[in-house]
Write a protein that holds these residues in place. Sequence first.
Motif, mmCIF file in Angstrom:
data_model
loop_
_atom_site.group_PDB
_atom_site.id
_atom_site.type_symbol
_atom_site.label_atom_id
_atom_site.label_comp_id
_atom_site.label_asym_id
_atom_site.label_seq_id
_atom_site.Cartn_x
_atom_site.Cartn_y
_atom_site.Cartn_z
ATOM 1 N N LEU A 1 6.691 34.232 40.037
ATOM 2 C CA LEU A 1 6.968 34.094 38.614
ATOM 3 C C LEU A 1 6.209 32.904 38.014
ATOM 4 C CD1 LEU A 1 10.835 34.740 38.580
ATOM 5 C CD2 LEU A 1 9.025 36.323 37.891
ATOM 6 N N ILE A 2 5.849 31.950 38.860
ATOM 7 C CA ILE A 2 5.078 30.789 38.424
ATOM 8 C C ILE A 2 3.588 31.126 38.347
ATOM 9 C CG2 ILE A 2 4.432 28.422 38.995
ATOM 10 C CD1 ILE A 2 7.336 28.798 38.063
ATOM 11 N N ALA A 3 3.089 31.769 39.391
ATOM 12 C CA ALA A 3 1.671 32.139 39.433
ATOM 13 C C ALA A 3 1.495 33.250 40.458
ATOM 14 C CB ALA A 3 0.795 30.940 39.788
ATOM 15 N N GLU A 4 0.703 34.233 40.131
ATOM 16 C CA GLU A 4 0.463 35.341 41.044
ATOM 17 C C GLU A 4 -0.184 34.825 42.330
ATOM 18 O OE1 GLU A 4 -1.764 39.728 41.085
ATOM 19 O OE2 GLU A 4 -1.736 38.482 39.268
ATOM 20 N N GLY A 5 0.366 35.241 43.451
ATOM 21 C CA GLY A 5 -0.161 34.815 44.743
ATOM 22 C C GLY A 5 0.271 33.419 45.150
#
Length: 231
Positions: free
Chosen positions: A125-129
């Motif tokens: 949810l913060i950053a993909e991957g």
Amino acid sequence: MRLVIARCSVDYVGRLNAHLPLATRVLMHKGDGSLLIHSDGGSYKPLNWMSPPCRVDHLDVDEELAGAGVVELWKVTHQKTGDTLTLRIHEVLHDSTHDLGIDPGLVKDGVESDLQRLLAEQVELIAEGASLVRREYPTAIGPVDLLVRDADGVAIAVEVKRRGDIDGVEQLTRYLDLLGRDPLLTGIRGVFAAQEIKPQARTLAADRGIQCVTLDYARMKGIDSGVPTLF
């Protein structure tokens, strides 16, 4: 707990004097000794009360009070301050006693620790991957809630709040200043995550180069939030 519904008047004498004229009210005499006086309104807050340690005495009703319609006279005395609460009861409509047992206490759901735990499990949810480095990552002025690395290995400091305001952004800014001095965290960026973020906090975050992320707690728990979506 003793519950009494009665027509009564009440006088409080102490650091503040107060009077409740004759009306029908709920009297709650709790197991800890406290007495609370409620009306049919005002939500949870009593009209007046006496906190423990206190003593409740049932006094004799003299002829003058009896002539005025008083059938019971209660005097509650605080054992440390000497403040008194005097109840003149004119009619008892209900009187019952109940053993409530030991209360397990309030269990809160959706506090910051719950959000932090769920976000640590769902760092995408913060950053993909993204991947989690650590919860409560230490700094000299206290721990930042989450330290994450994105797919490119760039460190992200995440501060989690239920309601995000300017103070939270300032707090994250201080963390970023300290963490940015660590050569292992060069290029670190910040994410301010909350269920609700105030406009002023968004503006300040944008000025500081901090990304804002709004959290849907129900969805993070796997519960339908009930908010309509396009997909």
